[in-house]
Design a protein around this motif. Structure first.
Motif, PDB file in Angstrom:
ATOM      1  N   PHE A  27       8.114  -5.172 -12.477  1.00 29.34           N
ATOM      2  CA  PHE A  27       7.519  -6.357 -11.862  1.00 29.34           C
ATOM      3  C   PHE A  27       8.616  -7.364 -11.592  1.00 29.34           C
ATOM      4  N   LYS A  28       8.508  -8.024 -10.442  1.00 26.73           N
ATOM      5  CA  LYS A  28       9.480  -9.076 -10.148  1.00 26.73           C
ATOM      6  C   LYS A  28       9.173 -10.307 -10.994  1.00 26.73           C
ATOM      7  N   GLU A  63       6.970  -4.915  -7.839  1.00 27.61           N
ATOM      8  CA  GLU A  63       7.920  -4.569  -6.783  1.00 27.61           C
ATOM      9  C   GLU A  63       7.185  -3.792  -5.716  1.00 27.61           C
ATOM     10  N   SER A  64       7.508  -4.065  -4.467  1.00 27.70           N
ATOM     11  CA  SER A  64       6.701  -3.484  -3.395  1.00 27.70           C
ATOM     12  C   SER A  64       6.994  -2.011  -3.180  1.00 27.70           C
ATOM     13  N   LYS A  65       8.106  -1.517  -3.686  1.00 25.82           N
ATOM     14  CA  LYS A  65       8.379  -0.089  -3.511  1.00 25.82           C
ATOM     15  C   LYS A  65       7.407   0.720  -4.346  1.00 25.82           C
ATOM     16  N   ALA A  66       6.953   1.840  -3.780  1.00 25.90           N
ATOM     17  CA  ALA A  66       5.917   2.607  -4.466  1.00 25.90           C
ATOM     18  C   ALA A  66       6.428   3.210  -5.771  1.00 25.90           C
ATOM     19  N   GLN A  67       7.693   3.652  -5.778  1.00 28.73           N
ATOM     20  CA  GLN A  67       8.180   4.338  -6.968  1.00 28.73           C
ATOM     21  C   GLN A  67       8.453   3.383  -8.111  1.00 28.73           C
ATOM     22  N   TYR A  98       0.860  -1.187   0.000  1.00 24.19           N
ATOM     23  CA  TYR A  98       0.000   0.000   0.000  1.00 24.19           C
ATOM     24  C   TYR A  98       0.887   1.225   0.000  1.00 24.19           C
ATOM     25  N   HIS A  99       0.474   2.234  -0.725  1.00 33.04           N
ATOM     26  CA  HIS A  99       1.261   3.464  -0.709  1.00 33.04           C
ATOM     27  C   HIS A  99       0.341   4.647  -0.922  1.00 33.04           C
ATOM     28  N   CYS A 100       0.849   5.787  -0.531  1.00 31.67           N
ATOM     29  CA  CYS A 100       0.076   7.014  -0.728  1.00 31.67           C
ATOM     30  C   CYS A 100       0.411   7.543  -2.119  1.00 31.67           C
ATOM     31  N   PRO A 101      -0.582   7.869  -2.925  1.00 24.00           N
ATOM     32  CA  PRO A 101      -0.265   8.339  -4.284  1.00 24.00           C
ATOM     33  C   PRO A 101       0.383   9.704  -4.314  1.00 24.00           C
ATOM     34  N   ASN A 102       0.275  10.461  -3.230  1.00 22.84           N
ATOM     35  CA  ASN A 102       0.853  11.793  -3.238  1.00 22.84           C
ATOM     36  C   ASN A 102       2.292  11.800  -2.754  1.00 22.84           C
ATOM     37  N   CYS A 103       2.536  11.299  -1.567  1.00 21.38           N
ATOM     38  CA  CYS A 103       3.889  11.362  -1.032  1.00 21.38           C
ATOM     39  C   CYS A 103       4.680  10.097  -1.325  1.00 21.38           C
ATOM     40  N   LEU A 104       4.052   9.098  -1.952  1.00 19.45           N
ATOM     41  CA  LEU A 104       4.717   7.858  -2.342  1.00 19.45           C
ATOM     42  C   LEU A 104       5.376   7.168  -1.160  1.00 19.45           C
ATOM     43  N   GLN A 113     -10.209  16.299   3.020  1.00 16.56           N
ATOM     44  CA  GLN A 113     -10.218  14.862   3.297  1.00 16.56           C
ATOM     45  C   GLN A 113      -8.806  14.324   3.141  1.00 16.56           C
ATOM     46  N   ARG A 114      -8.535  13.269   3.882  1.00 16.19           N
ATOM     47  CA  ARG A 114      -7.220  12.663   3.729  1.00 16.19           C
ATOM     48  C   ARG A 114      -7.149  11.875   2.438  1.00 16.19           C
ATOM     49  N   VAL A 115      -5.954  11.805   1.908  1.00 18.45           N
ATOM     50  CA  VAL A 115      -5.777  11.137   0.620  1.00 18.45           C
ATOM     51  C   VAL A 115      -5.868   9.625   0.825  1.00 18.45           C
ATOM     52  N   GLN A 116      -6.612   8.959  -0.043  1.00 20.15           N
ATOM     53  CA  GLN A 116      -6.787   7.516   0.091  1.00 20.15           C
ATOM     54  C   GLN A 116      -5.549   6.797  -0.434  1.00 20.15           C
ATOM     55  N   LEU A 117      -5.265   5.653   0.169  1.00 21.53           N
ATOM     56  CA  LEU A 117      -4.083   4.895  -0.245  1.00 21.53           C
ATOM     57  C   LEU A 117      -4.378   4.095  -1.501  1.00 21.53           C
ATOM     58  N   HIS A 118      -3.333   3.867  -2.270  1.00 23.69           N
ATOM     59  CA  HIS A 118      -3.434   2.995  -3.437  1.00 23.69           C
ATOM     60  C   HIS A 118      -2.843   1.643  -3.093  1.00 23.69           C
ATOM     61  N   MET A 119      -3.310   0.607  -3.783  1.00 27.22           N
ATOM     62  CA  MET A 119      -2.858  -0.739  -3.476  1.00 27.22           C
ATOM     63  C   MET A 119      -2.210  -1.345  -4.709  1.00 27.22           C
ATOM     64  N   LYS A 120      -1.081  -2.000  -4.498  1.00 27.76           N
ATOM     65  CA  LYS A 120      -0.471  -2.751  -5.606  1.00 27.76           C
ATOM     66  C   LYS A 120      -0.947  -4.181  -5.507  1.00 27.76           C
ATOM     67  N   VAL A 121      -1.242  -4.790  -6.645  1.00 27.60           N
ATOM     68  CA  VAL A 121      -1.918  -6.078  -6.650  1.00 27.60           C
ATOM     69  C   VAL A 121      -1.019  -7.134  -7.263  1.00 27.60           C
ATOM     70  N   ALA A 122      -0.961  -8.291  -6.621  1.00 25.46           N
ATOM     71  CA  ALA A 122      -0.262  -9.441  -7.191  1.00 25.46           C
ATOM     72  C   ALA A 122      -1.320 -10.456  -7.622  1.00 25.46           C
ATOM     73  N   ARG A 123      -1.025 -11.194  -8.663  1.00 24.72           N
ATOM     74  CA  ARG A 123      -2.032 -12.116  -9.213  1.00 24.72           C
ATOM     75  C   ARG A 123      -1.491 -13.539  -9.237  1.00 24.72           C
ATOM     76  N   ARG A 124      -2.376 -14.458  -8.885  1.00 27.58           N
ATOM     77  CA  ARG A 124      -2.011 -15.878  -8.854  1.00 27.58           C
ATOM     78  C   ARG A 124      -2.949 -16.682  -9.727  1.00 27.58           C
TER      79      ARG A 124
END
Lengths: 168, 526
Positions: free
Chosen positions: B343-344, B335-339, B111-117, B312-323
């Motif tokens: 993809f691994k 990759e789990s880093k926001a920036q 999870y990461h914040c789209p603004n401050c990353l 309002q506070r900024v909502q978090l974005h989610m990175k998704v992995a698929r199986r």
């Protein structure tokens, strides 16, 4: 009043397009590449304005277009209309069209346009896409100090690197 | 670039069909029972089920897949659901099968914040209610992100900070929000809110509710009668239990029952009576009456303004992995880093299956064009299509693998109601992909390999370039339509050169033959 009259402290660069009856006030800076075209009627520009590169001020009406003091017209702005007040900012690619009258202390946001025959009251901010407008707090003149510093800096640096039209 | 009539640009798309049914079976017709599948089909005409049943009873070498993707109902109704461009599809290496977005399992990968990353650790996501804990707020006027600036007015010689928007010039001083420090804005907001009576009352009510819940979960009584009014509170209680969190763990399935019992035995529990935190007494009551009464609740508009009046506070974005749903092999892992946008693990269908495209115009090589046909170019046909007219269509296959691929293209045996399809080159080999092709602009580098094959085998093959082969398909439309959907069954097989056991020893090199069959729809016209 005929031709171009430049007040003593004004800075008008040479590579600009200036046509018609134009009066430029004290301290006003006209950057390279700007156009001031008084097509059908004269243009009277007040003092301490900053007209950036590629900004266009054009008067398509018979009546004089009066621009007040302390305005900032950013890059590629288009100013038509029937009158501009004081301390306004027309941001990059903002357009003031037609026969619009802008009051004081307004901000026309980036790439925002005004309706052709709209009167924009004081303290209005046009912003966003789709465009919205709102009123900012009265008397919020924080940007004036910045404007003064901007002017000082330009007066110092611009003559070093550009050719200036000699004032009368 | 249409035909001579100038009817507009001809467009063609190639969609790949993913046979993910409810039972998630493989594609071999022998494994599945036709009767099971007929029950799962929502609507099917009787004639079509009969024909498919007959065909399924035939030998296994029949072309039709169990669901018969070439049938008319399939193409009309199920096609938009199940077929997609190859760019949107995944490929499971373990199962050796195509996977679409519906037959993969998604799970969060950060999870990461789209603004401050800022990468938010998973543990604190829930505590912060999926919002950014730092100074990321949205402007209530224009939803741009606010920045913390120093306020102009200095009250009592104290430097104050405000949230300001650079787009619409909104200032948090307009709602009288000024802060003493530039950091920890949300904590300061919480403190300001607590001073406000409404929020204090709400938190007090919430705590009281929690105690009632805990008390009712603890009491065990055998009352079987369900009170009428209790059912409503039970339903509301069930919905609220997820929000309250910890106390719900004690009462899982018996939550509904316990609430009914609580309504019945309110006096017997040891929950103290509720005392209001504020607005107690006559003064508070008058204040509340002035604010709003229950009768006037009908006249309050649903929303007073288009946007909420507070930042309002900024909502978090989610990175998704698929199986993969069947073997749980990871198909996509970012990759789990926001920036990082890489993809691994990235198992895309385009990296394993041949990409089929329809070129707008294809200039035939001189060597191949000299076989009696005078046409030097094959142009993509555009609609409307008239019946009886033979349309040549060029399909280009591109091999993404480093090994050779053998491709078999078949038209459906049950001729579809739209067009008669004749595949001119049913079998061909696709050369492997080498990076050298990207630096080599030589077009007729494959001239030597063409002549080695017999001229009969090159019939239908229009063009060979590097790892790409273009074949010709003749289509005869049977009805007047503006769009044509052509189903084709493609089977591609290759021998995997990789060492399966990964022992590192060259002697025990196990080669596995991989065979993929899938249906492809070529859609012509608008």
């Amino acid at each position: 009043m005929y031709g171009l009259q430049i007040a003593p402290q004004a800075l008008v660069c040479k590579n600009t397009i200036i046509e018609g009856d134009i009066q430029i006030g004290n301290g006003t800076v006209v950057h390279v590449g700007a156009s001031i075209i008084a097509k059908n009627g004269p243009i009277i520009i007040g003092s301490n304005n900053i007209i950036c590169e590629r900004a266009t001020i054009i008067n398509n009406h018979n009546i004089p277009l009066v621009i007040g003091d302390d305005n900032l017209f950013e890059t590629d702005a288009l100013v038509g209309g029937c009158g501009i007040g004081h301390r306004n900012i027309v941001q990059v690619r903002g357009k003031v069209y037609g026969s619009c009258v802008v009051g004081n202390n307004c901000v026309v946001g980036a790439a925002c346009t005004t309706e052709p025959s709209d009167n924009i009251p004081d303290n209005t901010v046009l912003f966003g896409s789709p465009q919205a407008r709102r009123t900012r707090a009265d008397g919020n003149t924080d940007h004036i100090a910045m404007h003064r510093k901007h002017l000082e800096y330009i007066h110092e640096m611009l003559p070093r690197y550009n050719h200036i039209v000699e004032a009368d | 670039m249409g035909g001579g009539e100038g009817e507009g640009t001809a467009k063609a798309t190639v969609l790949y069909y993913c046979p993910c049914t409810n039972s998630m079976h493989a594609q071999a017709p022998a494994e599945e029972k036709p009767s099971d599948r007929k029950k799962k089909r929502t609507d099917s005409s009787d004639s079509e089920t009969d024909t498919s049943e007959e065909e399924d009873e035939d030998e296994e070498k029949q072309v039709t897949a169990p669901l018969d993707p070439s049938s008319a109902t399939h193409m009309n109704r199920l096609l938009p659901l199940r077929a997609s461009l190859i760019e949107c599809l995944y490929y499971c290496d373990d199962c050796s099968e195509l996977r679409c977005t519906r037959c993969v399992i998604e799970e969060p990968a950060g999870y990461h914040c789209p603004n401050c990353l800022f990468d938010v650790p998973t543990a604190s996501v829930r505590g912060e209610k999926n919002c950014c804990a730092r100074n990321c707020f949205q402007c209530p006027a224009c939803t741009h992100v606010l920045s913390v600036v120093e306020g102009d007015r200095r009250q009592n010689d104290k430097a104050c900070f405000v949230l300001a928007c650079s787009v619409c010039l909104w200032n948090s001083a307009e709602i009288e929000w000024t802060f003493e420090k530039a950091t920890g804005i949300s904590a300061q907001i919480e403190r300001m809110r607590e001073a406000n009576g409404c929020h204090k009352e709400f938190t007090n009510l919430l705590n009281h509710w929690r105690t009632v819940q805990r008390a009712s979960a603890a009491t065990v009584s055998n009352t079987t009668a369900a009170h009428a009014h209790g059912s409503v509170t039970a339903a509301a209680g069930g919905a609220f239990k997820h929000r309250l969190g910890g106390s719900a763990a004690a009462a899982s399935s018996s939550g509904m029952h316990s609430l009914r019992r609580a309504a019945a035995s309110a006096e017997s529990t040891s929950v103290p009576e509720y005392t209001a935190a504020c607005y107690a007494g006559e003064e508070g009551r008058q204040h509340l009456d002035r604010l709003m009464s229950l009768k006037s609740a009908d006249y309050v508009p649903y929303t007073t303004s288009p946007l909420v009046s507070e930042p309002q506070r900024v909502q978090l974005h989610m990175k998704v992995a698929r199986r993969c749903r069947q073997c749980h092999h990871i198909l996509i892992k970012p990759e789990s880093k926001a920036q990082a946008t890489r993809f691994k693990i990235q198992l895309m269908a385009a990296n394993f299956l041949p990409t089929i495209t329809v070129p707008a115009t294809l200039n035939l090589q001189k060597a191949l064009a000299g076989h009696g046909s005078r046409k030097r170019t094959v142009v993509l046909p555009c609609g409307p299509f008239t019946p009886g007219e033979t349309l040549p269509l060029a399909l280009r296959f591109s091999n993404p693998l480093y090994t050779e691929m053998h491709v078999v293209v078949e038209a459906p045996s049950s001729s579809s109601t739209f067009a008669h399809i004749d595949v001119m080159a049913p079998r061909f080999m696709l050369p492997p992909f080498t990076e050298l092709w990207e630096y080599d602009d030589d077009d007729d580098s494959d001239g030597a390999s063409d002549k080695s094959g017999a001229s009969a085998s090159t019939r239908g093959i229009l063009d060979r370039q590097g790892n790409r082969v273009a074949i010709q398909i003749n289509i005869v439309p049977l009805a007047e339509t503006s769009t044509l959907k052509i189903p084709l069954r493609v089977t591609c097989s290759h021998v995997d050169d990789m060492d399966v056991n990964a022992d590192g020893s060259q002697s025990t090199e196990q080669r596995r033959a991989v065979k993929n069959s899938f249906w492809v729809y070529v859609i012509l016209g608008e």
